[in-house]
Design a protein around this motif. Structure first.
Motif, mmCIF file in Angstrom:
data_model
loop_
_atom_site.group_PDB
_atom_site.id
_atom_site.type_symbol
_atom_site.label_atom_id
_atom_site.label_comp_id
_atom_site.label_asym_id
_atom_site.label_seq_id
_atom_site.Cartn_x
_atom_site.Cartn_y
_atom_site.Cartn_z
ATOM 1 N N MET A 4 -14.506 1.273 0.787
ATOM 2 C CA MET A 4 -13.926 -0.062 0.875
ATOM 3 C C MET A 4 -13.542 -0.411 2.309
ATOM 4 O O MET A 4 -13.742 -1.541 2.767
ATOM 5 C CB MET A 4 -12.710 -0.161 -0.040
ATOM 6 C CG MET A 4 -12.086 -1.548 -0.100
ATOM 7 S SD MET A 4 -10.856 -1.671 -1.422
ATOM 8 C CE MET A 4 -9.761 -0.307 -1.009
ATOM 9 N N MET B 241 -4.765 1.150 -1.816
ATOM 10 C CA MET B 241 -5.267 0.318 -0.728
ATOM 11 C C MET B 241 -5.823 -1.004 -1.256
ATOM 12 O O MET B 241 -5.636 -2.058 -0.644
ATOM 13 C CB MET B 241 -6.337 1.084 0.047
ATOM 14 C CG MET B 241 -5.849 2.402 0.596
ATOM 15 S SD MET B 241 -7.131 3.368 1.408
ATOM 16 C CE MET B 241 -7.165 2.579 2.987
ATOM 17 N N MET C 57 -7.712 9.360 0.239
ATOM 18 C CA MET C 57 -8.186 8.037 -0.141
ATOM 19 C C MET C 57 -9.437 8.112 -1.012
ATOM 20 O O MET C 57 -9.690 7.224 -1.822
ATOM 21 C CB MET C 57 -8.467 7.183 1.093
ATOM 22 C CG MET C 57 -9.651 7.637 1.940
ATOM 23 S SD MET C 57 -10.014 6.464 3.269
ATOM 24 C CE MET C 57 -8.553 6.596 4.278
ATOM 25 N N PHE D 246 -14.957 -0.652 -4.682
ATOM 26 C CA PHE D 246 -13.776 0.056 -5.163
ATOM 27 C C PHE D 246 -14.051 0.728 -6.510
ATOM 28 O O PHE D 246 -13.739 1.906 -6.718
ATOM 29 C CB PHE D 246 -12.614 -0.937 -5.271
ATOM 30 C CG PHE D 246 -11.471 -0.460 -6.101
ATOM 31 C CD1 PHE D 246 -10.625 0.544 -5.664
ATOM 32 C CD2 PHE D 246 -11.223 -1.021 -7.351
ATOM 33 C CE1 PHE D 246 -9.569 0.981 -6.440
ATOM 34 C CE2 PHE D 246 -10.174 -0.595 -8.123
ATOM 35 C CZ PHE D 246 -9.341 0.406 -7.677
ATOM 36 N N GLY E 103 -7.667 4.992 -2.869
ATOM 37 C CA GLY E 103 -8.205 3.656 -2.702
ATOM 38 C C GLY E 103 -7.591 2.645 -3.650
ATOM 39 O O GLY E 103 -7.621 1.437 -3.378
ATOM 40 N N SER F 56 -13.226 5.792 -3.071
ATOM 41 C CA SER F 56 -12.712 4.480 -3.438
ATOM 42 C C SER F 56 -12.022 3.802 -2.265
ATOM 43 O O SER F 56 -11.975 2.568 -2.186
ATOM 44 C CB SER F 56 -11.735 4.603 -4.609
ATOM 45 O OG SER F 56 -10.657 5.473 -4.277
ATOM 46 N N GLY F 57 -11.488 4.581 -1.339
ATOM 47 C CA GLY F 57 -10.851 4.004 -0.168
ATOM 48 C C GLY F 57 -11.760 3.940 1.042
ATOM 49 O O GLY F 57 -11.828 2.920 1.730
ATOM 50 N N SER F 58 -12.489 5.034 1.307
ATOM 51 C CA SER F 58 -13.309 5.074 2.525
ATOM 52 C C SER F 58 -14.440 4.061 2.475
ATOM 53 O O SER F 58 -14.728 3.374 3.474
ATOM 54 C CB SER F 58 -13.874 6.487 2.717
ATOM 55 O OG SER F 58 -14.710 6.855 1.631
ATOM 56 N N THR G 76 0.827 -1.208 0.000
ATOM 57 C CA THR G 76 0.000 0.000 0.000
ATOM 58 C C THR G 76 0.861 1.258 0.000
ATOM 59 O O THR G 76 0.601 2.212 -0.744
ATOM 60 C CB THR G 76 -0.930 0.004 1.217
ATOM 61 O OG1 THR G 76 -1.738 -1.175 1.218
ATOM 62 C CG2 THR G 76 -1.837 1.221 1.198
ATOM 63 N N ASN H 244 -17.294 6.922 5.494
ATOM 64 C CA ASN H 244 -17.237 7.955 4.453
ATOM 65 C C ASN H 244 -17.514 9.344 5.032
ATOM 66 O O ASN H 244 -16.932 10.337 4.576
ATOM 67 C CB ASN H 244 -18.250 7.622 3.353
ATOM 68 C CG ASN H 244 -18.043 8.469 2.109
ATOM 69 O OD1 ASN H 244 -16.950 8.965 1.861
ATOM 70 N ND2 ASN H 244 -19.087 8.639 1.329
ATOM 71 N N ASP I 212 -14.420 11.070 6.697
ATOM 72 C CA ASP I 212 -13.245 11.299 5.862
ATOM 73 C C ASP I 212 -13.190 12.776 5.484
ATOM 74 O O ASP I 212 -13.334 13.137 4.312
ATOM 75 C CB ASP I 212 -13.314 10.415 4.619
ATOM 76 C CG ASP I 212 -12.026 10.463 3.807
ATOM 77 O OD1 ASP I 212 -10.988 10.830 4.390
ATOM 78 O OD2 ASP I 212 -12.063 10.146 2.602
#
Length: 433
Positions: free
Chosen positions: A231, A53, A224, A91, A50, A227-229, A15, A159, A162
């Motif tokens: 996930m 990640m 992130m 994602f 993301g 796409s990251g939060s 990562t 989310n 963030d």
């Protein structure tokens, strides 16, 4: 434990190494939305973190599949496959939102589809442990509704928080650590194999968060994004679902020897999904308050504003870094407090400790403008905000201003000049009266 540490290290390393190239790709792809009124950063910052990640997640799963003990988790159930399919859908949905933006209702529908795919592959609540009654079986429809609801709530809770550099990643990392301790104890302490997937999911989450936080702490070089939060929220929900409803209290009773000890051990999950909710207590509270606040004002629950908990910490005077640390503190206090209550034989010590820590947290929370000053001997080694300020009329002047005043005084032969002398000299040099 060594296999878990290896998986954690590989996930974090991949990562971390991928985040730099992903940042360049995000800049080239134009995934740098302009600063909005509700944002706290001042310059456009690339998103799509993301992607890194998700790469770390795939690398960690690949390493785990090749290990002797962790490899058995892949053959004993479909939880890993369900996680990959759900995380992949979430994602892709997040990438689309980070680059082009996705309508809130469409995003909600995508979250429900990702949750439904995992439920279809077996990640669902089968029973609910009820105190004094034992495990109560739920119908497939009820289990599906509970599971999908839990996924959607956790995804949106993560989310929602963030909003500050390093906030979402750090709080999910704290939650994953607490969940790892609890599920690891159930697996190795009581030989409950159904807890094995939750242990692996927690380790993967910790590695993903640690690897990304190195680039995401204030001032963040990359976000992130959704796409990251989303996930991270989904993985936290999957870890909760994979262990809740699958732990048989009779197995723990055979180890503890009494039903009372069993109830105490299962405190975090005896009330349905208590531990999964406590580890995201602050994000969940922020989500509920936002929905109530916006609905009461006649707005859409998905309308963005600048009144989240972390925004309020900034408004009362806390710095960016201190606001994040305060959120970390309360998240760790709630999550690890719940786990500690199920481990110790007496709850009194835990309650007293938590009460003392709450008092400390309240003092820090109510003193936003207090900044400790380091001793003079170590001031050159600490950040400028912790150095003692100079007092006197020269304290408000910058180093450049002091240099100009000194030069003006030397030209007159009278020593360092005052502000009025320097102003007069400047006027004389420019021909002003």
């Amino acid at each position: 434990m060594r296999e878990y540490l290896l998986v954690l290290f590989c996930t974090a390393a991949v990562t971390y190494l991928l985040t730099g190239p992903v940042r360049k790709f995000a800049i080239a792809a134009g995934a740098m939305p302009p600063v909005r009124a509700r944002d706290v950063h001042r310059e456009p910052t690339p998103r799509l973190g993301g992607i890194a990640m998700f790469g770390g997640l795939c690398a960690g799963i690949l390493v785990a599949s090749q290990l002797d003990n962790l490899g058995k988790v892949f053959s004993q159930g479909t939880d890993i496959r369900a996680l990959l399919s759900g995380a992949g859908i979430m994602f892709l949905l997040g990438v689309l939102d980070d680059k082009w933006g996705v309508d809130a209702l469409v995003k909600l529908g995508g979250q429900m589809i990702a949750a439904g795919v995992m439920v279809w592959q077996g990640v669902t609540v089968i029973t609910l442990p009820v105190p004094g009654v034992g495990p109560v079986a739920v119908s497939p429809t009820q289990g599906m509704v509970i599971s999908v609801t839990l996924v959607v709530v956790m995804v949106n809770a993560v989310n929602f928080i963030d909003g500050l550099d390093g906030l979402a990643g750090g709080m999910v990392c704290i939650a994953a650590m607490a969940f790892f301790l609890y599920s690891y104890r159930l697996w190795y302490g009581y030989t409950i194999s159904d807890a094995a997937p939750a242990v692996l999911f927690s380790v993967l989450l910790i590695g993903m968060c640690l690897g990304f936080l190195a680039h995401n702490m204030h001032p963040a070089r990359i976000f992130m994004g959704d796409s990251g939060s989303m996930m991270l929220g989904l993985m936290l929900a999957v870890a909760a679902i994979s262990i809740t409803g699958r732990v048989d209290p009779d197995l723990i009773s055979s180890e503890t020897g009494s039903q009372t000890a069993t109830v105490h051990t299962l405190v975090p999950i005896y009330i349905p999904l208590l531990l999964p909710l406590t580890v995201i207590a602050l994000p969940l509270a922020d989500l509920l308050l936002a929905v109530v606040r916006r609905t009461w004002a006649g707005q859409s629950p998905f309308a963005a504003d600048k009144r989240h908990l972390h925004h309020r910490l900034l408004q009362v005077g806390h710095s960016h870094s201190r606001a994040v640390l305060i959120m970390y503190f309360w998240a760790a206090l709630i999550a690890f407090g719940s786990v500690a209550f199920s481990v110790t034989n007496t709850g009194r010590a835990v309650v007293l400790t938590l009460a003392g820590l709450c008092l400390v947290g309240m003092v820090v929370l109510l003193t936003p403008r207090f900044r400790p000053r380091a001793p003079r001997a170590v001031q050159s080694f600490v950040p400028p905000r912790y150095r003692r300020r100079q007092t006197g009329p020269m304290a408000e002047l910058s180093a450049k201003d002091k240099q100009l005043l000194g030069e003006a005084g030397e030209d007159q032969g009278t020593g360092p000049a005052t502000g009025s002398t320097a102003m007069g000299n400047r006027d004389a040099a420019t021909g002003r009266r």
